[in-house]
Scaffold this motif. Structure first.
Motif, PDB file in Angstrom:
ATOM      1  N   LEU A 350       0.831  -1.194   0.000  1.00  0.00           N
ATOM      2  CA  LEU A 350       0.000   0.000   0.000  1.00  0.00           C
ATOM      3  C   LEU A 350       0.869   1.250   0.000  1.00  0.00           C
ATOM      4  O   LEU A 350       1.872   1.310   0.715  1.00  0.00           O
ATOM      5  CB  LEU A 350      -0.904   0.044   1.241  1.00  0.00           C
ATOM      6  CG  LEU A 350      -1.760  -1.180   1.564  1.00  0.00           C
ATOM      7  CD1 LEU A 350      -2.514  -0.941   2.863  1.00  0.00           C
ATOM      8  CD2 LEU A 350      -2.717  -1.495   0.428  1.00  0.00           C
ATOM      9  N   ILE A 351       0.490   2.238  -0.794  1.00  0.00           N
ATOM     10  CA  ILE A 351       1.059   3.579  -0.687  1.00  0.00           C
ATOM     11  C   ILE A 351       0.064   4.382   0.131  1.00  0.00           C
ATOM     12  O   ILE A 351      -1.110   4.505  -0.230  1.00  0.00           O
ATOM     13  CB  ILE A 351       1.271   4.232  -2.058  1.00  0.00           C
ATOM     14  CG1 ILE A 351       2.226   3.395  -2.899  1.00  0.00           C
ATOM     15  CG2 ILE A 351       1.813   5.657  -1.893  1.00  0.00           C
ATOM     16  CD1 ILE A 351       3.622   3.304  -2.334  1.00  0.00           C
ATOM     17  N   VAL A 352       0.542   4.931   1.267  1.00  0.00           N
ATOM     18  CA  VAL A 352      -0.348   5.532   2.251  1.00  0.00           C
ATOM     19  C   VAL A 352       0.006   7.001   2.462  1.00  0.00           C
ATOM     20  O   VAL A 352       1.187   7.368   2.520  1.00  0.00           O
ATOM     21  CB  VAL A 352      -0.242   4.765   3.594  1.00  0.00           C
ATOM     22  CG1 VAL A 352      -1.009   5.464   4.700  1.00  0.00           C
ATOM     23  CG2 VAL A 352      -0.741   3.341   3.418  1.00  0.00           C
ATOM     24  N   ASN A 353      -1.031   7.840   2.565  1.00  0.00           N
ATOM     25  CA  ASN A 353      -0.840   9.239   2.947  1.00  0.00           C
ATOM     26  C   ASN A 353      -0.537   9.271   4.441  1.00  0.00           C
ATOM     27  O   ASN A 353      -1.382   8.892   5.252  1.00  0.00           O
ATOM     28  CB  ASN A 353      -2.110  10.035   2.648  1.00  0.00           C
ATOM     29  CG  ASN A 353      -1.972  11.505   2.992  1.00  0.00           C
ATOM     30  OD1 ASN A 353      -1.138  11.898   3.803  1.00  0.00           O
ATOM     31  ND2 ASN A 353      -2.792  12.336   2.371  1.00  0.00           N
ATOM     32  N   PRO A 354       0.653   9.700   4.860  1.00  0.00           N
ATOM     33  CA  PRO A 354       0.995   9.614   6.282  1.00  0.00           C
ATOM     34  C   PRO A 354       0.102  10.466   7.182  1.00  0.00           C
ATOM     35  O   PRO A 354      -0.161  10.082   8.322  1.00  0.00           O
ATOM     36  CB  PRO A 354       2.451  10.099   6.325  1.00  0.00           C
ATOM     37  CG  PRO A 354       2.640  10.878   5.076  1.00  0.00           C
ATOM     38  CD  PRO A 354       1.758  10.247   4.056  1.00  0.00           C
TER      39      PRO A 354
END
Length: 369
Positions: A350-354
């Motif tokens: 997953l690429i996640v918005n921190p």
């Protein structure tokens, strides 16, 4: 950071950066978190061997290549600049000087804010540092001391590190050499066996020395911070019998603080933030098996199937439940060049918005890695 961990991160981000370069337009995480079909694919010769780098509307692709002499074929590193939107080749540069056999690139390439590219190559004549401008032309090629690692600092200074250099007495030490963007050496220094170059801002050396208290003798740890010109900035001493590993447990945070991961007797694992004078600002207890990674605005901690994001002052911003199967020595959290987070799960990534921990993109786990 250990070499093994570095290699694993490079492999993971080669995939991510290539995909990012091929995305035609942003995709809403709410409507479709799956990566779209790429608008172009690079089909150049050789295998991509490093994380692609973006400079304005150009993507730098690093691949393996070959050059031939009268009797031999030498493996070399080739840099190809392509248009981000079309994938059309702009130029290429081969890191090799004609007539110098056995070229070997000893460290990943580094990139300046002006689009310049730097590479360290060892051949029969010694160790060389190549500088190539944003048009693909050589700026300079200089002889440099033997070194294993090359770094680009935030101010454009280049750092070369020679691990285990032997002096005249036979003792070994790690040496750091500092060069400006014109190729002039501006400093050199020995550092400890355990060290880290942190976010292009500091080089940190872990120093251990014998100490004694009412409980007996022990090894005390101190972290020494140096700037890009190898001048001492500050130091931080850890509590008695505390353990840390500077090579993979130190980060810079927004606001100028530096964060360590340290195990303190009777207190357990903690994240400790110190200011630019080495004074502790705050502490946060974490699980011993938790993964930690910094990102824009703060840092993330993953443990007990829960991902948490904290601001640079150690305050909890948000959290999210995620079921992740740990497979040692697998690392769950990684940081992208754009400060987003990659969460590596047992079946997908997953690429996640921190800041929100919402999924931006989701793609399969490459089991061949």
């Amino acid at each position: 950071m250990t070499f093994k961990k570095y290699v694993n991160k490079c492999i993971a981000w080669v995939l991510i950066a290539i995909i990012g370069a091929m995305i035609a337009k942003p995709v809403s995480a709410q409507s479709n978190p799956v990566l779209p079909v790429p608008v172009w694919e690079w089909k150049g010769a050789g295998q991509i061997i490093e994380t692609p780098y973006h400079y304005k509307n150009t993507a730098y692709l690093v691949s393996s290549g070959e050059v031939a002499s009268a009797t031999k074929v030498w493996p070399v590193v080739v840099l190809t600049a392509v248009d981000v939107n079309s994938g059309k080749k702009k130029w290429s540069y081969t890191f090799y000087e004609k007539g110098t056999p056995y070229p070997l690139s000893t460290s990943p390439l580094v990139y300046g804010s002006d689009g310049a590219v730097y590479a360290m190559v060892s051949d029969v004549t010694g160790n060389k540092l190549f500088a190539v401008n944003a048009s693909g032309k050589a700026k300079w090629i200089i002889q440099v001391p033997e070194a294993d690692e090359l770094y680009m600092m935030r101010d454009g200074t280049l750092l070369l590190i020679d691990r285990d250099k032997r002096d005249s007495s036979g003792k070994t030490a790690n040496w750091v050499y500092s060069y400006n963007a014109s190729g002039k050496q501006i400093g050199k220094k020995t550092i400890g066996d355990i060290y880290s170059v942190v976010d292009g801002q500091y080089i940190v050396s872990q120093v251990e020395f014998s100490a004694k208290d009412s409980k007996g003798a022990y090894q005390k740890i101190r972290a020494d911070f140096y700037n890009s010109k190898l001048g001492h900035v500050f130091s931080h001493s850890f509590p008695a019998r505390a353990y840390t590993d500077i090579s993979e447990a130190v980060w810079t945070l927004d606001g100028g603080n530096v964060m360590f991961r340290v195990n303190i007797p009777e207190k357990g694992n903690q994240l400790v933030a110190v200011n630019a004078k080495g004074k502790a600002q705050w502490r946060l207890s974490i699980a011993g098996n938790a993964d930690v990674e910094s990102a824009k605005g703060g840092f993330a901690v993953f443990g007990s199937n829960e991902l948490r994001f904290y601001n640079a002052k150690g305050g909890l911003v948000t959290k999210r439940k995620l079921v992740v199967q740990h497979e040692a020595p697998m690392f769950t959290l990684w940081k992208a060049a754009d400060q987003k987070l990659l969460v590596r799960m047992n079946d997908r990534q997953l690429i996640v918005n921190p800041a929100t921990l919402k999924t931006l993109y989701e793609f399969p786990l490459d089991t061949a890695m």
